[in-house]
Design a protein around this motif. Structure first.
Motif, PDB file in Angstrom:
ATOM      1  N   ARG A 167       0.810  -1.223   0.000  1.00  0.00           N
ATOM      2  CA  ARG A 167       0.000   0.000   0.000  1.00  0.00           C
ATOM      3  C   ARG A 167       0.842   1.272   0.000  1.00  0.00           C
ATOM      4  N   HIS A 168       2.137   1.125   0.217  1.00  0.00           N
ATOM      5  CA  HIS A 168       3.012   2.299   0.312  1.00  0.00           C
ATOM      6  C   HIS A 168       4.187   2.162  -0.653  1.00  0.00           C
ATOM      7  N   GLU A 169       4.620   3.289  -1.134  1.00  0.00           N
ATOM      8  CA  GLU A 169       5.807   3.361  -1.986  1.00  0.00           C
ATOM      9  C   GLU A 169       6.835   4.247  -1.273  1.00  0.00           C
ATOM     10  N   ALA A 170       7.936   3.624  -0.878  1.00  0.00           N
ATOM     11  CA  ALA A 170       8.953   4.356  -0.114  1.00  0.00           C
ATOM     12  C   ALA A 170       9.840   5.149  -1.065  1.00  0.00           C
ATOM     13  N   LEU A 171       9.849   6.461  -0.886  1.00  0.00           N
ATOM     14  CA  LEU A 171      10.716   7.323  -1.694  1.00  0.00           C
ATOM     15  C   LEU A 171      12.074   7.506  -1.031  1.00  0.00           C
ATOM     16  N   ALA A 172      12.104   7.409   0.274  1.00  0.00           N
ATOM     17  CA  ALA A 172      13.365   7.576   1.007  1.00  0.00           C
ATOM     18  C   ALA A 172      13.223   6.925   2.371  1.00  0.00           C
ATOM     19  N   GLN A 173      14.388   6.696   3.002  1.00  0.00           N
ATOM     20  CA  GLN A 173      14.425   6.150   4.350  1.00  0.00           C
ATOM     21  C   GLN A 173      15.422   6.978   5.153  1.00  0.00           C
ATOM     22  N   VAL A 184       6.134   5.114   8.805  1.00  0.00           N
ATOM     23  CA  VAL A 184       5.985   6.208   7.838  1.00  0.00           C
ATOM     24  C   VAL A 184       6.056   7.522   8.611  1.00  0.00           C
ATOM     25  N   VAL A 185       7.027   8.339   8.252  1.00  0.00           N
ATOM     26  CA  VAL A 185       7.215   9.610   8.960  1.00  0.00           C
ATOM     27  C   VAL A 185       6.791  10.810   8.121  1.00  0.00           C
ATOM     28  N   GLU A 186       6.669  10.621   6.824  1.00  0.00           N
ATOM     29  CA  GLU A 186       6.267  11.734   5.959  1.00  0.00           C
ATOM     30  C   GLU A 186       5.512  11.184   4.753  1.00  0.00           C
ATOM     31  N   VAL A 187       4.491  11.922   4.313  1.00  0.00           N
ATOM     32  CA  VAL A 187       3.652  11.484   3.186  1.00  0.00           C
ATOM     33  C   VAL A 187       3.700  12.554   2.115  1.00  0.00           C
ATOM     34  N   TYR A 188       4.160  12.178   0.942  1.00  0.00           N
ATOM     35  CA  TYR A 188       4.164  13.108  -0.183  1.00  0.00           C
ATOM     36  C   TYR A 188       2.838  13.062  -0.948  1.00  0.00           C
ATOM     37  N   GLN A 189       2.325  11.872  -1.114  1.00  0.00           N
ATOM     38  CA  GLN A 189       1.032  11.706  -1.790  1.00  0.00           C
ATOM     39  C   GLN A 189       0.228  10.644  -1.037  1.00  0.00           C
ATOM     40  N   PRO A 190      -1.052  10.891  -0.761  1.00  0.00           N
ATOM     41  CA  PRO A 190      -1.862   9.884  -0.062  1.00  0.00           C
ATOM     42  C   PRO A 190      -2.191   8.710  -0.978  1.00  0.00           C
ATOM     43  N   ALA A 191      -2.639   7.637  -0.367  1.00  0.00           N
ATOM     44  CA  ALA A 191      -3.045   6.450  -1.119  1.00  0.00           C
ATOM     45  C   ALA A 191      -4.536   6.542  -1.446  1.00  0.00           C
ATOM     46  N   TYR A 192      -4.904   5.992  -2.589  1.00  0.00           N
ATOM     47  CA  TYR A 192      -6.316   5.927  -3.008  1.00  0.00           C
ATOM     48  C   TYR A 192      -6.683   4.449  -3.133  1.00  0.00           C
ATOM     49  N   VAL A 193      -7.702   4.044  -2.372  1.00  0.00           N
ATOM     50  CA  VAL A 193      -8.086   2.634  -2.287  1.00  0.00           C
ATOM     51  C   VAL A 193      -9.567   2.501  -2.622  1.00  0.00           C
ATOM     52  N   LEU A 194      -9.885   1.497  -3.433  1.00  0.00           N
ATOM     53  CA  LEU A 194     -11.269   1.175  -3.773  1.00  0.00           C
ATOM     54  C   LEU A 194     -11.537  -0.257  -3.356  1.00  0.00           C
ATOM     55  N   GLY A 195     -12.245  -0.428  -2.226  1.00  0.00           N
ATOM     56  CA  GLY A 195     -12.478  -1.772  -1.718  1.00  0.00           C
ATOM     57  C   GLY A 195     -11.169  -2.407  -1.278  1.00  0.00           C
ATOM     58  N   ASP A 196     -10.835  -3.549  -1.870  1.00  0.00           N
ATOM     59  CA  ASP A 196      -9.566  -4.225  -1.580  1.00  0.00           C
ATOM     60  C   ASP A 196      -8.496  -3.892  -2.603  1.00  0.00           C
ATOM     61  N   SER A 197      -8.822  -3.041  -3.556  1.00  0.00           N
ATOM     62  CA  SER A 197      -7.885  -2.710  -4.624  1.00  0.00           C
ATOM     63  C   SER A 197      -7.233  -1.353  -4.352  1.00  0.00           C
ATOM     64  N   VAL A 198      -5.923  -1.334  -4.417  1.00  0.00           N
ATOM     65  CA  VAL A 198      -5.170  -0.084  -4.238  1.00  0.00           C
ATOM     66  C   VAL A 198      -5.023   0.572  -5.602  1.00  0.00           C
ATOM     67  N   LEU A 199      -5.717   1.684  -5.785  1.00  0.00           N
ATOM     68  CA  LEU A 199      -5.628   2.389  -7.067  1.00  0.00           C
ATOM     69  C   LEU A 199      -4.259   3.038  -7.235  1.00  0.00           C
ATOM     70  N   ARG A 200      -3.768   3.609  -6.146  1.00  0.00           N
ATOM     71  CA  ARG A 200      -2.414   4.175  -6.168  1.00  0.00           C
ATOM     72  C   ARG A 200      -1.846   4.132  -4.757  1.00  0.00           C
ATOM     73  N   ALA A 201      -0.609   3.611  -4.673  1.00  0.00           N
ATOM     74  CA  ALA A 201       0.025   3.523  -3.366  1.00  0.00           C
ATOM     75  C   ALA A 201       0.477   4.908  -2.899  1.00  0.00           C
ATOM     76  N   ALA A 202       0.525   5.042  -1.583  1.00  0.00           N
ATOM     77  CA  ALA A 202       0.978   6.305  -0.996  1.00  0.00           C
ATOM     78  C   ALA A 202       2.512   6.436  -1.161  1.00  0.00           C
ATOM     79  N   ARG A 203       2.943   7.602  -1.474  1.00  0.00           N
ATOM     80  CA  ARG A 203       4.379   7.868  -1.592  1.00  0.00           C
ATOM     81  C   ARG A 203       4.853   8.477  -0.279  1.00  0.00           C
TER      82      ARG A 203
END
Length: 208
Positions: A167-173, A184-203
Motif C-alpha cells: 500500500r506504500h511506496e517508499a521514496l526515502a528512508q 511512515v514519517v512523511e507522506v508526499y502523496q496519499p493512497a487511493y483505495v477502492l475496496g480491496d484494490s489499491v488504485l495508487r500507493a501512498a508515496r
C-alpha cells in the motif's frame, strides 16, 4: 317332444304366411326350456378363450413410476438455477461498476495532484494571509475528493503507520530520533483505495 316339433312348424307356417295355431303358455315355456338346454355353457373347468385385443395393461405397465416426471423436483431445480443466475448477474454488475470507477479515478488522480501542487505554490506566494481565490479553489478540491469518497474510494494518509509494501511506496528512508524503524514519517502523496484494490500507493518516507 311334440312341443319341440310343433314350435318349428309354427315358425315355418308364420314364414309362409299361413295362419299360426295359438299355443298355450305351458307349451311356450316348455319350448323355451328345451332351447336353453341345447345351448352348451362352459363349465368351471373349461377356461373361457381369450379374445385378441381384450388384454388391458395395468397402470404400472403403461407408465412405470420411475419414468413419471417429478414436477416438484423440477421446479426446485429451476428455481435454484434462476437464483444462481441472479446472484451471478449481481456480482458481474458490481465488478464491472468497480472497474469503471477505478479506471476513471486513475485518470483523475494526476489532475488532483497537479491541483494540490498549484494550490500549495499559490498559498506559499501569498505569505501568511489566506487569499480568497485559493480559498475558493480549496472548496472545489474538497467537493472533488468528496465525490470520489461517495463513489467508494478511500483516501489514506498512512503517517505514523508501519510501512506496507502493498500500500506504500517508499521514496526515502531516514533515521528519526525517538521513532522506531519501519514507520511512515512523511507522506508526499496519499493512497487511493477502492475496496480491496489499491488504485495508487501512498508515496512516503520511512524511518530507518
Amino acid at each position: 317332444m311334440g312341443e319341440k316339433n310343433r314350435a318349428p312348424a309354427a315358425e315355418q307356417s308364420a314364414a309362409a304366411g299361413e295362419p299360426v295355431e295359438p299355443i298355450s303358455a305351458e307349451e311356450a315355456q316348455a319350448a323355451a326350456s328345451d332351447a336353453l338346454d341345447e345351448i352348451t355353457m362352459p363349465t368351471d373347468e373349461e377356461p373361457v378363450p381369450a379374445v385378441a385385443g381384450d388384454e388391458v395393461e395395468s397402470a404400472e405397465e403403461v407408465l412405470p413410476a420411475d419414468d413419471a416426471p417429478d414436477y416438484r423436483d423440477l421446479y426446485l431445480r429451476a428455481s435454484a438455477d434462476m437464483d444462481n443466475v441472479r446472484k451471478r448477474a449481481r456480482r458481474d454488475v458490481g465488478a464491472a461498476e468497480a472497474r469503471g470507477i477505478g479506471r476513471l479515478a486513475k485518470e483523475l488522480l494526476p489532475a488532483l495532484d497537479n491541483l494540490e501542487r498549484a494550490l500549495q505554490a499559490a498559498e506559499t506566494a501569498e505569505g501568511q494571509g489566506e487569499h480568497e481565490i485559493t480559498k475558493g479553489i480549496r472548496l472545489v478540491q474538497a467537493e472533488f475528493t468528496g465525490a470520489l469518497q461517495r463513489a467508494g474510494i478511500t483516501i489514506e494518509d498512512p503517517r505514523g503507520q508501519a510501512f506496507d509494501p502493498h500500500r506504500h511506496e517508499a521514496l526515502a528512508q531516514t533515521p528519526v530520533a525517538g521513532t522506531a524503524p519501519g514507520l511512515v514519517v512523511e507522506v508526499y502523496q496519499p493512497a487511493y483505495v477502492l475496496g480491496d484494490s489499491v488504485l495508487r500507493a501512498a508515496r512516503v518516507v520511512v524511518s530507518g
